[in-house]
Scaffold this active site. Structure first.
Site, PDB file in Angstrom:
ATOM      1  N   CYS A  10       9.198  -6.479  -2.323  1.00  0.00           N
ATOM      2  CA  CYS A  10       9.663  -7.124  -1.058  1.00  0.00           C
ATOM      3  C   CYS A  10      10.079  -8.602  -1.689  1.00  0.00           C
ATOM      4  CB  CYS A  10       8.749  -7.300  -0.104  1.00  0.00           C
ATOM      5  SG  CYS A  10       9.557  -7.565   1.587  1.00  0.00           S
ATOM      6  N   GLU A  54       6.219  -0.993   1.506  1.00  0.00           N
ATOM      7  CA  GLU A  54       5.348  -2.316   1.604  1.00  0.00           C
ATOM      8  C   GLU A  54       4.565  -1.890   2.829  1.00  0.00           C
ATOM      9  OE1 GLU A  54       5.115  -7.134   1.135  1.00  0.00           O
ATOM     10  OE2 GLU A  54       6.879  -6.343   2.176  1.00  0.00           O
ATOM     11  N   LYS A  87       1.676  -8.107  -6.040  1.00  0.00           N
ATOM     12  CA  LYS A  87       2.748  -9.030  -5.560  1.00  0.00           C
ATOM     13  C   LYS A  87       2.899 -10.461  -6.107  1.00  0.00           C
ATOM     14  CE  LYS A  87       5.613  -9.677  -1.393  1.00  0.00           C
ATOM     15  NZ  LYS A  87       5.634  -9.855   0.148  1.00  0.00           N
TER      16      LYS A  87
END
Length: 271
Positions: free
Chosen positions: A155, A42, A114
Site C-alpha cells: 500500500c 492488504e 510494511k
C-alpha cells in the site's frame, strides 16, 4: 516463461470468518481458471476498528496463515496473503502489517513487513495514524520463486520509488502491491503511481485492493480498482469499483527482457 496471475479484490471487515469465506471463494474461482499466482489485498483477514488490530494479531504460524497455507497447497498455487496483522512480541502495543507468500506445497516462501506507515492528514475526514498500532519493518524483500523473482510491498510503500528501485536491483521482475487505498487518494493517485512504478522498474505489477466501505467507525472507504500492469505501464486487467471480484492476466517474463532491452534505464542510471 508465461503463467496466469490473478488479483483478488475484497471488502474486508472485522468479521474474520466472513473475510476468509470471501477470499477463499474468489481464490478458488481463479484457480479453476488456471491461475498459478494469486494475490489478495492488504488487511485481507481483518479491516475494522484500529484498537482491535493489536488484540487480534497473530504469529505467522497462527490460524490465519495456516488457512492460507492449506489453501495454497490444496489448489497447488503460489498464494500471496496481501497482509495480516502479525503479532510483535518486542512491542506489545503494536503489531506488524505483514505480507506472506506461500508456495504451492503450502510452505512460507517469504514474508515482508510494511516499511512506510500511513500517517496522513489528507482532509478533516481522511486522517490516519498507522504508526500508533503498526510497527514498521525495515527490510526490502525480493524472493526467487519457480514463476518469477517477486518483490514485495504494501500500500503506502507505493509512494516511495526508492523501495521499488531496490527491489529491481535485487532482481525483481514482478512486484506486488496489496493495498487498501482510500477513496480520496485512490481517485487521483492509484493509477498513476502504479503505472509509474511499472515503467520505472520495467516490471510486472500486481495490485490487489480493498474496495468499498468497512466497519471501522465509517473512517475507511477503499478505492478498489485492483490492477495488473505490464512492464510498459499498460493496464492489462482490472476489477472495477466497489465490488469484490477478480482480474486475471497472462504474465510473460520475456516482456520484461524486451522492455528493458528497448530502454535500458538501469545502464543509463547516473545517480
Amino acid at each position: 516463461m508465461t503463467f496466469l496471475a490473478a488479483v483478488v479484490q475484497l471488502n474486508s471487515t472485522s468479521d474474520e470468518a466472513a473475510n476468509w469465506r470471501s477470499a477463499r471463494a474468489l481464490i478458488e474461482r481463479v484457480a479453476m481458471r488456471g491461475a498459478q499466482l494469486v494475490a489478495t489485498p492488504e488487511n485481507t483477514n481483518f479491516l475494522g476498528p484500529h484498537e482491535e488490530k493489536v488484540r487480534r494479531a497473530q504469529p505467522i504460524d497462527g490460524p490465519t496463515c495456516e488457512r492460507f497455507a492449506e489453501l495454497a497447497a490444496r489448489l497447488h498455487l503460489h498464494l500471496l496473503l496481501g497482509s495480516f496483522n502479525e503479532r510483535c512480541d518486542e512491542d506489545p502495543a503494536r503489531c506488524y502489517n505483514t505480507s506472506v507468500l506461500f508456495a504451492p506445497h503450502g510452505d512460507v516462501l517469504a514474508s515482508y513487513r510494511k516499511i512506510h506507515l500511513f500517517d496522513v492528514d489528507v482532509s478533516p475526514e481522511v486522517r490516519f495514524r498507522e504508526s500508533q498500532t503498526i510497527r514498521p519493518g525495515d527490510t526490502p524483500v525480493c524472493v526467487e520463486t519457480a514463476l518469477a523473482p517477486i518483490g514485495l510491498s504494501i500500500c503506502y510503500d507505493l509512494r516511495f520509488p526508492e523501495l521499488y528501485r531496490a527491489l529491481a536491483d535485487r532482481g525483481a521482475e514482478l512486484l506486488t502491491v496489496p493495498s487498501a487505498f482510500t477513496l480520496t487518494t485512490g481517485r487521483d493517485h492509484w493509477y498513476p503511481l502504479l503505472r509509474a512504478r511499472a515503467i520505472e522498474t520495467q516490471c510486472w505489477v500486481l495490485a490487489p485492493a480493498q474496495a468499498g466501505r468497512h466497519d471501522d467507525q465509517g473512517l475507511r472507504h477503499s478505492y478498489g480498482h485492483s490492477l495488473i500492469i505490464d512492464p510498459w505501464g499498460q493496464v492489462v486487467a482490472s476489477v472495477g469499483g466497489d465490488a469484490p471480484g477478480v482480474a486475471v492476466a497472462e504474465i510473460d517474463l520475456e516482456r520484461v527482457a524486451a522492455v528493458r532491452g528497448k530502454i535500458p534505464v538501469r545502464q543509463h542510471r547516473r545517480l
